[in-house]
Scaffold this motif. Structure first.
Motif, PDB file in Angstrom:
ATOM      1  N   ILE A 117      -9.087   1.696 -13.654  1.00 38.02           N
ATOM      2  CA  ILE A 117      -8.111   1.505 -14.729  1.00 38.02           C
ATOM      3  C   ILE A 117      -7.628   2.855 -15.245  1.00 38.02           C
ATOM      4  CG2 ILE A 117      -7.725   0.565 -17.043  1.00 38.02           C
ATOM      5  CD1 ILE A 117     -10.024  -1.466 -16.313  1.00 38.02           C
ATOM      6  N   GLY A 118      -8.573   3.743 -15.525  1.00 38.03           N
ATOM      7  CA  GLY A 118      -8.220   5.069 -16.038  1.00 38.03           C
ATOM      8  C   GLY A 118      -7.282   5.820 -15.107  1.00 38.03           C
ATOM      9  N   ASP A 119      -7.559   5.737 -13.805  1.00 36.47           N
ATOM     10  CA  ASP A 119      -6.685   6.381 -12.817  1.00 36.47           C
ATOM     11  C   ASP A 119      -5.293   5.757 -12.833  1.00 36.47           C
ATOM     12  OD1 ASP A 119      -8.780   8.039 -12.079  1.00 36.47           O
ATOM     13  OD2 ASP A 119      -9.232   6.952 -10.218  1.00 36.47           O
ATOM     14  N   GLN A 120      -5.227   4.445 -12.945  1.00 37.65           N
ATOM     15  CA  GLN A 120      -3.935   3.735 -12.929  1.00 37.65           C
ATOM     16  C   GLN A 120      -3.090   4.046 -14.162  1.00 37.65           C
ATOM     17  OE1 GLN A 120      -2.364   1.373 -10.798  1.00 37.65           O
ATOM     18  NE2 GLN A 120      -3.809   2.100  -9.270  1.00 37.65           N
ATOM     19  N   ILE A 121      -3.719   4.031 -15.343  1.00 34.50           N
ATOM     20  CA  ILE A 121      -2.948   4.216 -16.575  1.00 34.50           C
ATOM     21  C   ILE A 121      -2.990   5.658 -17.077  1.00 34.50           C
ATOM     22  CG2 ILE A 121      -3.174   1.794 -17.232  1.00 34.50           C
ATOM     23  CD1 ILE A 121      -5.247   2.650 -19.334  1.00 34.50           C
ATOM     24  N   LYS A 122      -3.616   6.527 -16.296  1.00 32.68           N
ATOM     25  CA  LYS A 122      -3.624   7.966 -16.554  1.00 32.68           C
ATOM     26  C   LYS A 122      -4.241   8.332 -17.914  1.00 32.68           C
ATOM     27  CE  LYS A 122       0.456   8.503 -13.626  1.00 32.68           C
ATOM     28  NZ  LYS A 122       0.275   7.277 -12.933  1.00 32.68           N
ATOM     29  N   VAL A 123      -5.473   7.848 -18.105  1.00 34.26           N
ATOM     30  CA  VAL A 123      -6.251   8.221 -19.278  1.00 34.26           C
ATOM     31  C   VAL A 123      -7.613   8.714 -18.811  1.00 34.26           C
ATOM     32  CG1 VAL A 123      -5.042   6.560 -20.761  1.00 34.26           C
ATOM     33  CG2 VAL A 123      -7.214   5.932 -19.742  1.00 34.26           C
ATOM     34  N   PRO A 124      -8.284   9.557 -19.608  1.00 37.11           N
ATOM     35  CA  PRO A 124      -9.596  10.072 -19.209  1.00 37.11           C
ATOM     36  C   PRO A 124     -10.617   8.944 -19.016  1.00 37.11           C
ATOM     37  CG  PRO A 124      -8.733  11.266 -21.122  1.00 37.11           C
ATOM     38  CD  PRO A 124      -7.833  10.093 -20.892  1.00 37.11           C
ATOM     39  N   VAL A 125     -11.186   8.889 -17.832  1.00 38.44           N
ATOM     40  CA  VAL A 125     -12.089   7.798 -17.456  1.00 38.44           C
ATOM     41  C   VAL A 125     -13.321   7.702 -18.361  1.00 38.44           C
ATOM     42  CG1 VAL A 125     -13.539   6.877 -15.588  1.00 38.44           C
ATOM     43  CG2 VAL A 125     -11.242   7.750 -15.081  1.00 38.44           C
ATOM     44  N   PRO A 126     -14.034   8.813 -18.664  1.00 36.01           N
ATOM     45  CA  PRO A 126     -15.219   8.673 -19.520  1.00 36.01           C
ATOM     46  C   PRO A 126     -14.868   8.130 -20.914  1.00 36.01           C
ATOM     47  CG  PRO A 126     -15.215  10.809 -18.441  1.00 36.01           C
ATOM     48  CD  PRO A 126     -13.892  10.183 -18.162  1.00 36.01           C
ATOM     49  N   PHE A 127     -13.728   8.564 -21.420  1.00 37.78           N
ATOM     50  CA  PHE A 127     -13.256   8.106 -22.730  1.00 37.78           C
ATOM     51  C   PHE A 127     -12.958   6.604 -22.679  1.00 37.78           C
ATOM     52  CE2 PHE A 127     -10.080   9.291 -26.319  1.00 37.78           C
ATOM     53  CZ  PHE A 127     -11.098   9.291 -27.257  1.00 37.78           C
ATOM     54  N   LEU A 128     -12.266   6.166 -21.633  1.00 38.97           N
ATOM     55  CA  LEU A 128     -11.923   4.759 -21.476  1.00 38.97           C
ATOM     56  C   LEU A 128     -13.183   3.911 -21.285  1.00 38.97           C
ATOM     57  CD1 LEU A 128      -9.602   2.683 -21.265  1.00 38.97           C
ATOM     58  CD2 LEU A 128      -9.698   3.020 -18.783  1.00 38.97           C
ATOM     59  N   ALA A 129     -14.138   4.406 -20.522  1.00 41.35           N
ATOM     60  CA  ALA A 129     -15.386   3.661 -20.295  1.00 41.35           C
ATOM     61  C   ALA A 129     -16.098   3.395 -21.618  1.00 41.35           C
ATOM     62  CB  ALA A 129     -16.289   4.435 -19.336  1.00 41.35           C
ATOM     63  N   LYS A 130     -16.144   4.389 -22.479  1.00 42.32           N
ATOM     64  CA  LYS A 130     -16.792   4.234 -23.786  1.00 42.32           C
ATOM     65  C   LYS A 130     -16.030   3.238 -24.659  1.00 42.32           C
ATOM     66  CE  LYS A 130     -18.491   6.889 -27.681  1.00 42.32           C
ATOM     67  NZ  LYS A 130     -18.582   8.179 -28.341  1.00 42.32           N
ATOM     68  N   ILE A 131     -14.713   3.317 -24.639  1.00 41.62           N
ATOM     69  CA  ILE A 131     -13.883   2.386 -25.400  1.00 41.62           C
ATOM     70  C   ILE A 131     -14.114   0.956 -24.914  1.00 41.62           C
ATOM     71  CG2 ILE A 131     -11.486   1.661 -25.797  1.00 41.62           C
ATOM     72  CD1 ILE A 131     -10.760   4.715 -25.629  1.00 41.62           C
ATOM     73  N   PHE A 132     -14.101   0.767 -23.595  1.00 39.80           N
ATOM     74  CA  PHE A 132     -14.280  -0.568 -23.034  1.00 39.80           C
ATOM     75  C   PHE A 132     -15.676  -1.120 -23.308  1.00 39.80           C
ATOM     76  CE2 PHE A 132     -10.829  -1.540 -19.671  1.00 39.80           C
ATOM     77  CZ  PHE A 132      -9.845  -1.344 -20.619  1.00 39.80           C
ATOM     78  N   GLN A 133     -16.688  -0.269 -23.321  1.00 39.60           N
ATOM     79  CA  GLN A 133     -18.036  -0.734 -23.668  1.00 39.60           C
ATOM     80  C   GLN A 133     -18.037  -1.306 -25.081  1.00 39.60           C
ATOM     81  OE1 GLN A 133     -20.553   2.672 -23.061  1.00 39.60           O
ATOM     82  NE2 GLN A 133     -20.720   2.332 -20.860  1.00 39.60           N
ATOM     83  N   ASN A 134     -17.372  -0.611 -25.993  1.00 37.35           N
ATOM     84  CA  ASN A 134     -17.293  -1.064 -27.382  1.00 37.35           C
ATOM     85  C   ASN A 134     -16.515  -2.374 -27.488  1.00 37.35           C
ATOM     86  OD1 ASN A 134     -17.610  -0.936 -30.190  1.00 37.35           O
ATOM     87  ND2 ASN A 134     -15.762   0.280 -30.455  1.00 37.35           N
TER      88      ASN A 134
END
Length: 142
Positions: free
Chosen positions: A31-48
């Motif tokens: 997802i992060g690669d597709q929407i061009k956002v930092p993957v670790p940041f997105l992973a933390k957001i999605f966990q929440n």
């Protein structure tokens, strides 16, 4: 108005609404690669978001994130409130500590109707509505 976290969360959730399903889940890297956002940041957001039940996560080789039907009926305001808290839109646009209808800043009467209209849409349009706009090319997330 929106933090980077909320911006990334909205883009990620709409991506899921457009692309993911229980049969086709997406990992945060994909997802992060597709929407061009930092993957670790997105992973933390999605966990929440997953912990709060706003998106669904499954583990394992075919695991990842997706939205259930009831989550597609949710709204983006719940995503924003989960990330930034409920008072995100109450602050003065020019940064004054005291700004209200009874004590307005110089642009309050211009900004308040726009803010109210945006809040109405964020609360009343479903995630599926935003996804539909993206699918038909009326809007985009990357």
């Amino acid at each position: 108005m929106l933090s980077n976290q909320s911006q990334y969360a909205i883009r990620g959730v709409v991506f899921l609404a457009v692309n993911a399903s229980e049969e086709r889940k997406y990992g945060s890297k994909e997802i992060g690669d597709q929407i061009k956002v930092p993957v670790p940041f997105l992973a933390k957001i999605f966990q929440n978001l997953s912990k709060e039940g706003l998106i669904t996560s499954s583990k394992g080789p075919k695991g990842g994130f997706y939205l259930k039907k009831n989550q597609l009926k949710g709204n983006l305001m719940s995503i924003i409130e989960c990330i930034d808290g409920p008072d995100n839109f109450n602050s003065c646009l020019i940064g004054l500590p005291q700004c209200s209808d009874s004590n307005p800043c110089t642009i309050h009467h211009l900004a308040a109707p726009l803010r109210n209209e945006m809040l109405h849409s964020l609360r009343n349009k479903t995630i599926a509505d935003f996804a539909k706009d993206t699918k038909i090319g009326k809007s985009h997330i990357f």
